[in-house]
Design a protein around this motif. Structure first.
Motif, PDB file in Angstrom:
ATOM      1  N   ARG A  20     -26.727 -45.787 101.732  1.00  0.00           N
ATOM      2  CA  ARG A  20     -26.328 -47.179 101.459  1.00  0.00           C
ATOM      3  C   ARG A  20     -26.620 -47.550 100.010  1.00  0.00           C
ATOM      4  N   TYR A  21     -27.795 -47.186  99.535  1.00  0.00           N
ATOM      5  CA  TYR A  21     -28.162 -47.483  98.153  1.00  0.00           C
ATOM      6  C   TYR A  21     -27.230 -46.771  97.175  1.00  0.00           C
ATOM      7  N   GLU A  22     -26.876 -45.521  97.495  1.00  0.00           N
ATOM      8  CA  GLU A  22     -25.989 -44.774  96.611  1.00  0.00           C
ATOM      9  C   GLU A  22     -24.586 -45.375  96.589  1.00  0.00           C
ATOM     10  N   ARG A  23     -24.103 -45.868  97.746  1.00  0.00           N
ATOM     11  CA  ARG A  23     -22.794 -46.534  97.762  1.00  0.00           C
ATOM     12  C   ARG A  23     -22.819 -47.786  96.894  1.00  0.00           C
ATOM     13  N   ALA A  24     -23.888 -48.564  96.992  1.00  0.00           N
ATOM     14  CA  ALA A  24     -24.006 -49.774  96.173  1.00  0.00           C
ATOM     15  C   ALA A  24     -24.082 -49.402  94.691  1.00  0.00           C
ATOM     16  N   LYS A  25     -24.869 -48.394  94.381  1.00  0.00           N
ATOM     17  CA  LYS A  25     -25.016 -47.939  92.987  1.00  0.00           C
ATOM     18  C   LYS A  25     -23.675 -47.447  92.448  1.00  0.00           C
ATOM     19  N   ASN A  26     -22.940 -46.672  93.245  1.00  0.00           N
ATOM     20  CA  ASN A  26     -21.642 -46.163  92.814  1.00  0.00           C
ATOM     21  C   ASN A  26     -20.632 -47.292  92.630  1.00  0.00           C
ATOM     22  N   GLY A  27     -20.729 -48.330  93.461  1.00  0.00           N
ATOM     23  CA  GLY A  27     -19.858 -49.495  93.298  1.00  0.00           C
ATOM     24  C   GLY A  27     -20.117 -50.212  91.987  1.00  0.00           C
ATOM     25  N   ILE A  28     -21.374 -50.321  91.636  1.00  0.00           N
ATOM     26  CA  ILE A  28     -21.736 -50.953  90.364  1.00  0.00           C
ATOM     27  C   ILE A  28     -21.202 -50.121  89.200  1.00  0.00           C
ATOM     28  N   VAL A  29     -21.351 -48.806  89.287  1.00  0.00           N
ATOM     29  CA  VAL A  29     -20.885 -47.923  88.213  1.00  0.00           C
ATOM     30  C   VAL A  29     -19.356 -47.961  88.117  1.00  0.00           C
ATOM     31  N   SER A  30     -18.667 -47.897  89.258  1.00  0.00           N
ATOM     32  CA  SER A  30     -17.200 -47.842  89.223  1.00  0.00           C
ATOM     33  C   SER A  30     -16.585 -49.117  88.657  1.00  0.00           C
ATOM     34  N   ASN A  31     -17.301 -50.220  88.736  1.00  0.00           N
ATOM     35  CA  ASN A  31     -16.814 -51.469  88.149  1.00  0.00           C
ATOM     36  C   ASN A  31     -17.334 -51.685  86.734  1.00  0.00           C
ATOM     37  N   GLY A  32     -18.039 -50.704  86.211  1.00  0.00           N
ATOM     38  CA  GLY A  32     -18.517 -50.775  84.832  1.00  0.00           C
ATOM     39  C   GLY A  32     -19.613 -51.797  84.616  1.00  0.00           C
ATOM     40  N   LEU A  33     -20.383 -52.099  85.660  1.00  0.00           N
ATOM     41  CA  LEU A  33     -21.417 -53.127  85.543  1.00  0.00           C
ATOM     42  C   LEU A  33     -22.808 -52.553  85.331  1.00  0.00           C
ATOM     43  N   SER A  34     -22.905 -51.243  85.216  1.00  0.00           N
ATOM     44  CA  SER A  34     -24.219 -50.627  85.032  1.00  0.00           C
ATOM     45  C   SER A  34     -24.630 -50.600  83.565  1.00  0.00           C
ATOM     46  N   THR A  35     -23.719 -50.954  82.690  1.00  0.00           N
ATOM     47  CA  THR A  35     -24.004 -50.991  81.255  1.00  0.00           C
ATOM     48  C   THR A  35     -23.695 -52.382  80.719  1.00  0.00           C
ATOM     49  N   GLU A  36     -24.187 -52.639  79.546  1.00  0.00           N
ATOM     50  CA  GLU A  36     -23.982 -53.957  78.930  1.00  0.00           C
ATOM     51  C   GLU A  36     -22.513 -54.136  78.563  1.00  0.00           C
ATOM     52  N   TYR A  97     -28.899 -52.111  89.363  1.00  0.00           N
ATOM     53  CA  TYR A  97     -28.613 -50.686  89.223  1.00  0.00           C
ATOM     54  C   TYR A  97     -29.907 -49.904  89.001  1.00  0.00           C
ATOM     55  N   THR A  98     -30.761 -50.396  88.115  1.00  0.00           N
ATOM     56  CA  THR A  98     -32.036 -49.735  87.831  1.00  0.00           C
ATOM     57  C   THR A  98     -32.919 -49.723  89.077  1.00  0.00           C
ATOM     58  N   LEU A  99     -32.963 -50.841  89.789  1.00  0.00           N
ATOM     59  CA  LEU A  99     -33.755 -50.924  91.013  1.00  0.00           C
ATOM     60  C   LEU A  99     -33.246 -49.938  92.064  1.00  0.00           C
ATOM     61  N   LEU A 100     -31.924 -49.843  92.206  1.00  0.00           N
ATOM     62  CA  LEU A 100     -31.356 -48.899  93.172  1.00  0.00           C
ATOM     63  C   LEU A 100     -31.695 -47.461  92.797  1.00  0.00           C
ATOM     64  N   GLU A 101     -31.654 -47.127  91.516  1.00  0.00           N
ATOM     65  CA  GLU A 101     -32.038 -45.784  91.085  1.00  0.00           C
ATOM     66  C   GLU A 101     -33.483 -45.478  91.458  1.00  0.00           C
ATOM     67  N   GLN A 102     -34.368 -46.466  91.262  1.00  0.00           N
ATOM     68  CA  GLN A 102     -35.784 -46.276  91.597  1.00  0.00           C
ATOM     69  C   GLN A 102     -35.965 -46.097  93.104  1.00  0.00           C
ATOM     70  N   LYS A 103     -35.270 -46.906  93.889  1.00  0.00           N
ATOM     71  CA  LYS A 103     -35.395 -46.802  95.345  1.00  0.00           C
ATOM     72  C   LYS A 103     -34.849 -45.469  95.851  1.00  0.00           C
ATOM     73  N   ILE A 104     -33.744 -45.020  95.271  1.00  0.00           N
ATOM     74  CA  ILE A 104     -33.168 -43.734  95.671  1.00  0.00           C
ATOM     75  C   ILE A 104     -34.137 -42.596  95.356  1.00  0.00           C
ATOM     76  N   ALA A 105     -34.750 -42.632  94.177  1.00  0.00           N
ATOM     77  CA  ALA A 105     -35.722 -41.596  93.810  1.00  0.00           C
ATOM     78  C   ALA A 105     -36.914 -41.617  94.754  1.00  0.00           C
ATOM     79  N   SER A 106     -37.372 -42.810  95.108  1.00  0.00           N
ATOM     80  CA  SER A 106     -38.491 -42.934  96.038  1.00  0.00           C
ATOM     81  C   SER A 106     -38.121 -42.392  97.418  1.00  0.00           C
ATOM     82  N   LEU A 107     -36.921 -42.713  97.869  1.00  0.00           N
ATOM     83  CA  LEU A 107     -36.475 -42.208  99.176  1.00  0.00           C
ATOM     84  C   LEU A 107     -36.324 -40.692  99.162  1.00  0.00           C
ATOM     85  N   GLU A 108     -35.808 -40.139  98.070  1.00  0.00           N
ATOM     86  CA  GLU A 108     -35.680 -38.680  97.982  1.00  0.00           C
ATOM     87  C   GLU A 108     -37.042 -38.014  98.098  1.00  0.00           C
ATOM     88  N   SER A 109     -38.019 -38.585  97.435  1.00  0.00           N
ATOM     89  CA  SER A 109     -39.374 -38.048  97.503  1.00  0.00           C
ATOM     90  C   SER A 109     -39.916 -38.131  98.924  1.00  0.00           C
TER      91      SER A 109
END
Length: 129
Positions: A20-36, A97-109
């Motif tokens: 779920r987190y990865e889908r949300a993260k990918n949605g943010i990236v695909s809309n170009g909202l992960s960068t300024e 986006y940053t929070l989702l990356e952190q949560k994904i890394a934590s879940l992977e661990s």
């Protein structure tokens, strides 16, 4: 500890949450909202409008453009509010986006740790998760 059903359930739940987190993260990236996002064109337009307002104010022969100046001043305020909203929204998406990356890394661990505990002592690969 091998073959603990609670560990297996936790791995499955964490994998679902990670997906779920990865889908949300990918949605943010695909809309170009992960960068300024650049608002340079809007800022340039607002600057141009302000210069026009100053020009109308400075010239004595342009008193008949008073209504234009008033309307343009109101529109500039709306554009400033929109620009601030867009900046704040973009910042919020970058933070998410940053929070989702952190949560994904934590879940992977967590998944790897639980998977290792579940597979401990199991000799046959088909029993592993």
């Amino acid at each position: 500890m091998g073959k603990d059903p609670a560990l297996k359930a936790r791995v499955i739940a964490n994998k679902a949450k990670k997906a779920r987190y990865e889908r949300a993260k990918n949605g943010i990236v695909s809309n170009g909202l992960s960068t300024e996002r650049s608002l340079e064109q809007l800022e340039s337009y607002i600057k141009h409008c302000k210069e026009a307002i100053e020009y109308v104010d400075s010239e004595t022969g342009y008193h008949y453009l008073g209504e234009f100046k008033t309307k343009l001043s109101e529109d500039v305020k709306v554009l400033e509010e929109y620009k601030n909203f867009a900046k704040d929204s973009n910042t919020a998406f970058m933070n998410l986006y940053t929070l989702l990356e952190q949560k994904i890394a934590s879940l992977e661990s967590s998944i790897e740790k639980d998977r290792a505990a579940y597979n401990e002592g199991l000799l046959l690969p088909f029993e592993w998760i």
